[in-house]
Scaffold this motif. Structure first.
Motif, PDB file in Angstrom:
ATOM      1  N   ARG A 135      -9.666 -29.641 -48.567  1.00  0.00           N
ATOM      2  CA  ARG A 135      -8.343 -29.016 -48.649  1.00  0.00           C
ATOM      3  C   ARG A 135      -7.605 -29.432 -49.922  1.00  0.00           C
ATOM      4  N   LEU A 136      -7.807 -30.673 -50.354  1.00  0.00           N
ATOM      5  CA  LEU A 136      -7.156 -31.097 -51.593  1.00  0.00           C
ATOM      6  C   LEU A 136      -7.712 -30.327 -52.793  1.00  0.00           C
ATOM      7  N   ASP A 138      -9.031 -27.341 -52.739  1.00  0.00           N
ATOM      8  CA  ASP A 138      -8.483 -25.984 -52.653  1.00  0.00           C
ATOM      9  C   ASP A 138      -7.021 -25.941 -53.099  1.00  0.00           C
ATOM     10  N   TYR A 139      -6.283 -27.012 -52.810  1.00  0.00           N
ATOM     11  CA  TYR A 139      -4.861 -27.072 -53.173  1.00  0.00           C
ATOM     12  C   TYR A 139      -4.682 -27.077 -54.692  1.00  0.00           C
ATOM     13  N   ARG A 140      -5.605 -27.757 -55.406  1.00  0.00           N
ATOM     14  CA  ARG A 140      -5.417 -27.914 -56.850  1.00  0.00           C
ATOM     15  C   ARG A 140      -6.152 -26.848 -57.672  1.00  0.00           C
ATOM     16  N   GLU A 152      -6.574 -22.221 -47.916  1.00  0.00           N
ATOM     17  CA  GLU A 152      -5.889 -21.515 -48.991  1.00  0.00           C
ATOM     18  C   GLU A 152      -4.562 -20.958 -48.475  1.00  0.00           C
ATOM     19  N   TYR A 156      -1.950 -21.853 -45.062  1.00  0.00           N
ATOM     20  CA  TYR A 156      -0.627 -22.466 -45.182  1.00  0.00           C
ATOM     21  C   TYR A 156       0.438 -21.567 -44.561  1.00  0.00           C
ATOM     22  N   ARG A 161       3.817 -23.389 -43.791  1.00  0.00           N
ATOM     23  CA  ARG A 161       3.933 -24.397 -44.853  1.00  0.00           C
ATOM     24  C   ARG A 161       4.002 -23.695 -46.201  1.00  0.00           C
ATOM     25  N   PRO A 164      -0.166 -23.424 -51.403  1.00  0.00           N
ATOM     26  CA  PRO A 164      -0.719 -24.464 -52.276  1.00  0.00           C
ATOM     27  C   PRO A 164      -0.314 -24.248 -53.725  1.00  0.00           C
ATOM     28  N   ASP A 166      -2.064 -24.615 -56.442  1.00  0.00           N
ATOM     29  CA  ASP A 166      -3.116 -24.083 -57.314  1.00  0.00           C
ATOM     30  C   ASP A 166      -2.975 -24.641 -58.722  1.00  0.00           C
ATOM     31  N   VAL A 178      -0.613 -31.401 -49.128  1.00  0.00           N
ATOM     32  CA  VAL A 178      -1.825 -30.672 -48.751  1.00  0.00           C
ATOM     33  C   VAL A 178      -1.883 -30.554 -47.228  1.00  0.00           C
TER      34      VAL A 178
END
Length: 318
Positions: A135-136, A138-140, A152, A156, A161, A164, A166, A178
């Motif tokens: 997940r981290l 995918d977040y960055r 993705e 969220y 939430r 992300p 990106d 995240v």
């Protein structure tokens, strides 16, 4: 009247404590600017040299070897060890921990197995750590395709939430945004995680300043093997991650930066505290440029609580 006197006394003690922290921070910062800085830390009370000379541009005639104690004086490595520092007027001695960012796991560069290893070290169960690592990433990253256990924008939105980023993390604690990270980590686990990660390494991986978990994550070995390698390293300074791997009999790094020199320490953090108080002041510093006059930028400062006790080393006359 007694309440007012007690409140005034508490305020006086807080002001005195803050002043002592300011003095300890100033002494630690002065040490990093006034003494020769190398790729592993700072040399105290040694032969006076410029930062440029220590970075590999010797004068004529060239000085002795960089590991010669008579030449460079006393070595204070930036690998998280705890040193005593004197503060005039303080009720008890302070300690200081210097940690080079290039010796930590960079959350913006690390692959999922390395991120999962750090999470497991912080106390997260293995399967959940692997999920949070995906997940981290995918977040960055900037694509819209989730990894096997990642998340993705749609995930969220379903969890109500913010989407992300990106993009790279600006601060390491941004990882708590995240999906699932904030719920998985309690306060102590968060601090243990933040002990070993960064969001900006500032250069190639530095084995001279790395903690065991960073060594294990970078070379893909167990923490026990990493601790053994660090005991063998001692205070010897290695040119790069490849030289250290050969000397410590570790797997050679597969990344392109394995043979690149990390250069003198430039991005680092300072943690200050006292033995009888878990509260610490953390200061993130950028030291630049590489010349005789080294201005510094404090790019982050916060209060935290120590998650574990480290042994205190000898006193530094700062």
């Amino acid at each position: 009247a007694r309440c007012a006197l007690n409140a005034a006394n508490q305020e006086r003690l807080r002001a005195e404590n803050d002043r002592n922290f300011d003095s300890a921070e100033a002494r630690a910062l002065f040490l990093t600017m006034a003494e020769p800085m190398g790729i592993g830390g700072v040399r105290v009370g040694g032969y006076r040299t410029t930062v440029r000379e220590f970075a590999g541009f010797p004068p004529n005639p060239p000085p002795p070897g960089l590991n010669d104690p008579e030449y460079m004086g006393r070595f204070v490595p930036f690998d998280g060890r705890r040193w005593r520092v004197t503060v005039e007027g303080a009720r008890e001695p302070f300690y200081v921990e210097f940690q080079d960012n290039a010796g930590l796991v960079d959350l913006n560069l690390a692959e999922p197995p390395a991120i999962a290893l750090v999470l497991r070290y912080a106390g997260i169960e293995e399967t959940r750590a692997a999920t949070l690592a995906d997940r981290l990433v995918d977040y960055r990253d900037q694509d819209r395709e989730p990894r096997l256990a990642g998340a993705e924008a749609a995930d969220y939105a379903a969890a109500r939430r913010p989407a992300p980023a990106d993009d790279r993390l600006v601060r390491p604690w941004e990882a708590l945004a995240v999906l699932g990270w904030a719920d998985a980590l309690n306060a102590d686990q968060r601090e243990r995680l933040l002990d070993n990660v960064t969001s900006w390494a500032g250069g190639p991986f530095n084995p001279n300043t790395a903690r065991p978990i960073a060594i294990a994550a970078y070379y893909g070995i167990s923490i026990e093997a990493a601790e053994s390698a660090l005991r063998e390293r001692g205070d010897t300074v290695y040119a790069n991650a490849t030289d250290f791997a050969r000397a410590a009999r570790l797997p050679l790094p597969e990344t392109e930066s394995g043979g690149a020199s990390p250069g003198p320490v430039r991005w680092f953090r300072i943690r200050l505290g006292t033995a009888n108080d878990r509260r610490q002041r953390e200061v993130v510093v950028h030291l630049s440029p590489l010349d005789d006059v080294r201005p510094y930028w404090i790019v982050g400062r916060r209060w935290r609580y120590a998650s574990e006790e480290a042994p205190t080393r000898d006193e530094i006359d700062a």
